[in-house]
Design an enzyme around this catalytic site. Structure first.
Site, PDB file in Angstrom:
ATOM      1  N   ARG A  88     -43.222   6.083  -8.068  1.00 45.32           N
ATOM      2  CA  ARG A  88     -42.536   7.362  -7.801  1.00 45.32           C
ATOM      3  C   ARG A  88     -42.762   8.281  -9.000  1.00 45.32           C
ATOM      4  O   ARG A  88     -41.875   8.600  -9.741  1.00 45.32           O
ATOM      5  CB  ARG A  88     -41.041   7.130  -7.554  1.00 45.32           C
ATOM      6  CG  ARG A  88     -40.768   6.313  -6.318  1.00 45.32           C
ATOM      7  CD  ARG A  88     -39.299   6.213  -6.010  1.00 45.32           C
ATOM      8  NE  ARG A  88     -38.789   7.426  -5.349  1.00 45.32           N
ATOM      9  CZ  ARG A  88     -37.496   7.577  -5.031  1.00 45.32           C
ATOM     10  NH1 ARG A  88     -36.635   6.660  -5.399  1.00 45.32           N
ATOM     11  NH2 ARG A  88     -37.093   8.663  -4.406  1.00 45.32           N
ATOM     12  N   ASP A 123     -36.196   7.246   5.280  1.00 50.73           N
ATOM     13  CA  ASP A 123     -34.895   6.666   4.923  1.00 50.73           C
ATOM     14  C   ASP A 123     -34.239   5.953   6.096  1.00 50.73           C
ATOM     15  O   ASP A 123     -33.299   5.186   5.895  1.00 50.73           O
ATOM     16  CB  ASP A 123     -33.946   7.751   4.396  1.00 50.73           C
ATOM     17  CG  ASP A 123     -34.427   8.333   3.097  1.00 50.73           C
ATOM     18  OD1 ASP A 123     -33.934   9.399   2.707  1.00 50.73           O
ATOM     19  OD2 ASP A 123     -35.330   7.733   2.481  1.00 50.73           O
ATOM     20  N   ARG A 164     -33.097   9.248  -9.400  1.00 48.84           N
ATOM     21  CA  ARG A 164     -34.330  10.025  -9.276  1.00 48.84           C
ATOM     22  C   ARG A 164     -34.045  11.513  -9.360  1.00 48.84           C
ATOM     23  O   ARG A 164     -34.804  12.282  -9.932  1.00 48.84           O
ATOM     24  CB  ARG A 164     -34.959   9.677  -7.916  1.00 48.84           C
ATOM     25  CG  ARG A 164     -36.118  10.531  -7.489  1.00 48.84           C
ATOM     26  CD  ARG A 164     -37.398  10.111  -8.071  1.00 48.84           C
ATOM     27  NE  ARG A 164     -38.493  10.951  -7.588  1.00 48.84           N
ATOM     28  CZ  ARG A 164     -39.721  10.874  -8.076  1.00 48.84           C
ATOM     29  NH1 ARG A 164     -39.981  10.023  -9.043  1.00 48.84           N
ATOM     30  NH2 ARG A 164     -40.687  11.645  -7.612  1.00 48.84           N
ATOM     31  N   ARG A 207     -24.316   3.859  -4.003  1.00 56.31           N
ATOM     32  CA  ARG A 207     -25.079   5.046  -4.417  1.00 56.31           C
ATOM     33  C   ARG A 207     -25.064   6.128  -3.345  1.00 56.31           C
ATOM     34  O   ARG A 207     -25.136   7.316  -3.627  1.00 56.31           O
ATOM     35  CB  ARG A 207     -26.523   4.653  -4.735  1.00 56.31           C
ATOM     36  CG  ARG A 207     -26.672   3.779  -5.974  1.00 56.31           C
ATOM     37  CD  ARG A 207     -28.095   3.708  -6.412  1.00 56.31           C
ATOM     38  NE  ARG A 207     -28.666   5.057  -6.411  1.00 56.31           N
ATOM     39  CZ  ARG A 207     -29.925   5.328  -6.050  1.00 56.31           C
ATOM     40  NH1 ARG A 207     -30.734   4.355  -5.697  1.00 56.31           N
ATOM     41  NH2 ARG A 207     -30.376   6.555  -6.056  1.00 56.31           N
ATOM     42  N   LYS A 246     -25.814  13.059   0.758  1.00 58.31           N
ATOM     43  CA  LYS A 246     -26.218  12.694  -0.617  1.00 58.31           C
ATOM     44  C   LYS A 246     -27.399  13.559  -1.027  1.00 58.31           C
ATOM     45  O   LYS A 246     -27.419  14.133  -2.115  1.00 58.31           O
ATOM     46  CB  LYS A 246     -26.618  11.229  -0.660  1.00 58.31           C
ATOM     47  CG  LYS A 246     -27.379  10.813  -1.918  1.00 58.31           C
ATOM     48  CD  LYS A 246     -27.737   9.360  -1.969  1.00 58.31           C
ATOM     49  CE  LYS A 246     -29.069   9.042  -1.417  1.00 58.31           C
ATOM     50  NZ  LYS A 246     -30.207   9.351  -2.298  1.00 58.31           N
ATOM     51  N   ASN A 247     -28.384  13.678  -0.137  1.00 60.93           N
ATOM     52  CA  ASN A 247     -29.628  14.347  -0.515  1.00 60.93           C
ATOM     53  C   ASN A 247     -29.548  15.862  -0.449  1.00 60.93           C
ATOM     54  O   ASN A 247     -30.515  16.547  -0.800  1.00 60.93           O
ATOM     55  CB  ASN A 247     -30.787  13.811   0.317  1.00 60.93           C
ATOM     56  CG  ASN A 247     -31.089  12.357  -0.040  1.00 60.93           C
ATOM     57  OD1 ASN A 247     -30.560  11.837  -1.024  1.00 60.93           O
ATOM     58  ND2 ASN A 247     -31.882  11.694   0.769  1.00 60.93           N
ATOM     59  N   CYS A 277     -33.987   4.390  -6.584  1.00 58.41           N
ATOM     60  CA  CYS A 277     -34.469   3.235  -5.812  1.00 58.41           C
ATOM     61  C   CYS A 277     -35.921   2.930  -6.176  1.00 58.41           C
ATOM     62  O   CYS A 277     -36.737   3.822  -6.305  1.00 58.41           O
ATOM     63  CB  CYS A 277     -34.411   3.545  -4.316  1.00 58.41           C
ATOM     64  SG  CYS A 277     -32.744   3.529  -3.659  1.00 58.41           S
TER      65      CYS A 277
END
Ligand code: EPZ
Length: 413
Positions: free
Chosen positions: A121, A302, A92, A394, A22-23, A116
């Site tokens: 943030r 995470d 984000r 997500r 995902k990241n 999230c």
């Protein structure tokens, strides 16, 4: 998925291929808006954040088609400078469009991103760095109006922020000379972005170290296979550890999970490694000592919630210190509702192992907190009901189906 029902007490065992990260896919998708070209991205995860990012890009004017786990992106036409606010506020990583649009168009107007809720943030690191490179930024009614391509120069980050590093790498693609990022994040996803951008013709050195240098160069389309998701892998390892299972994961890079593997081994898991494969055999667990999160290669924030869930029945006490986000223990009440013994104070959480957990009806709070709640439910001795399970969509593809593949008794609606 709104609600997930789990009957625990069964060891999770079997073999699973890890999804694309995902990241890694989110910044790489954002990068396609910076470069006119045709891109073939394989090993893309079927997750909501990627779907929302795809919609954001299509709204900007990019054309995207899908074939299995491949996304084919065509960004050669004209594109807008204003992402759709209703989409941008859902995640984000929409902030990364700022750097991409500044590189491509020399202007961008974005709303403040979502994602999230893990405490404050803000985007101050991103904005300060862009202004340092000459970008003019005006804040108006919750929107950021940005003008000007970045100038050549050096930016020193106050913290190795992942998103800030990625945003500045993208913005630097449109700079009028070399840009140096000092104090950059070193996460594997930063390196994967650099590999992709280099395939597009960019001249980038130092990705994965604290000093990254980007030089302007002619850019074009490329093909790229998305990195395996180290956090999804960590989640499955924790589920097997929590339930006393034996699990083999394929298509991952064990070296990117060093800090997590060290904690699980200290807790009593037997973990064997091959090239792109890991097998965990979980026995009775004991407290591994303190777990302190930090920027890569430290223990990843995470993985904090999933590892905490895996250690709820470990003998002894484990102290967690969360140094990255200011409010990342929001999963603790749900774990305590299942009988866990956890006390929190500021950035510390102390977990005292209990002999057994019981089912409960709880609500998930965020992506990794939801994963932790599922792991605790899998280790509990009866049925749990987890509301707001949509957080899982997500970042985890086909989550209930993959749990069932490993022997879990689970259904979702
Ligand atoms: C990325 O978020 C990841 N998200 C997060 O994963 C991950 O937890 C985080 O990096 C840390 O590794 C994606 O890659 C999409 P940061 P990001 O900027 O970029 C503060 C998940 O579960 N900060 O490194 O937002 C910030 O508040 C998600 O997959 C500022 O103060 O993280 C935080 O305390 C959750 N000002 C710290 O820095 C800024 O301008 C680290 O944030 C930017 C950040």
């Amino acid at each position: 998925m709104d609600t997930i029902y789990i009957t625990g007490g069964r060891p999770l065992s079997g073999t699973l291929a890890v999804q694309g990260s995902k990241n890694a896919v989110l910044p790489i998708l954002a990068a396609t808006a910076a470069i006119p070209g045709r891109f073939v991205l394989s090993n893309c995860p079927a997750i909501r954040d990627a779907a929302v990012t795809r919609s954001l890009l299509e709204h900007l004017g990019l054309r995207i088609t899908e074939a299995d786990t491949c996304l084919i992106v065509d960004s050669r036409g004209p594109i807008r400078a204003v992402p759709e606010a209703a989409l941008a506020c859902q995640l984000r990583s929409s902030a990364l469009l700022l750097g991409a649009l500044l590189a491509r168009l020399g202007e961008a107007e974005i709303s403040l991103p979502g994602g999230c809720v893990l405490g404050q943030r803000p985007l101050d690191y991103h904005l300060d760095a862009l202004e340092r490179l000459g970008v003019k930024i005006r804040r108006e009614n919750g929107r950021l109006l940005c003008k000007g391509r970045p100038r050549s120069g050096t930016v020193i980050f106050p913290y190795p922020s992942v998103g800030t590093t990625e945003n500045l790498m993208l913005a630097a693609l449109g700079a009028n000379g070399p840009v140096r990022l000092i104090g950059a994040a070193r996460e594997p996803e930063i390196r994967d972005l650099a590999v992709f951008l280099t395939a597009c013709g960019a001249k980038i050195t130092g990705a994965g170290t604290p000093c990254i240098r980007i030089e302007p160069a002619p850019l074009h389309g490329a093909a790229h296979r998305i990195l395996p998701d180290r956090m999804e892998a960590a989640t499955w390892l924790c589920a097997a550890a929590a339930t006393g299972g034996t699990l083999t994961l394929t298509d991952l890079i064990p070296d990117q999970l060093r800090a997590v593997l060290q904690v699980l081994r200290l807790a009593g898991c037997e973990i064997t490694e091959a090239d792109a494969e890991l097998t965990v055999r979980a026995g009775p667990l004991h407290a591994p000592g303190a777990v302190v999160t930090g920027p890569y290669p430290a223990f990843p924030t995470d993985a904090q919630a999933p590892v905490m869930a895996a250690l709820l029945r470990a003998s002894g006490s484990t102290l967690f210190r969360e140094t990255v986000f200011s409010d990342r223990f929001r999963h603790v009440p749900a774990l305590c509702a299942m009988g866990a013994q956890i006390e929190t104070a500021g950035d510390l959480a102390s977990v005292r192992g209990v002999p057994a957990l019981h089912g409960a009806e709880v609500s998930a709070t965020d992506l990794r907190g939801a994963a932790a709640t599922v792991i605790a439910a899998l280790a509990a001795e009866d049925e749990s009901i987890i509301h707001d399970a949509r957080h899982l969509d997500r970042g985890y593809s086909y989550f209930p189906e993959r749990l069932r593949q490993l022997g879990a008794e689970v259904h979702a609606e």
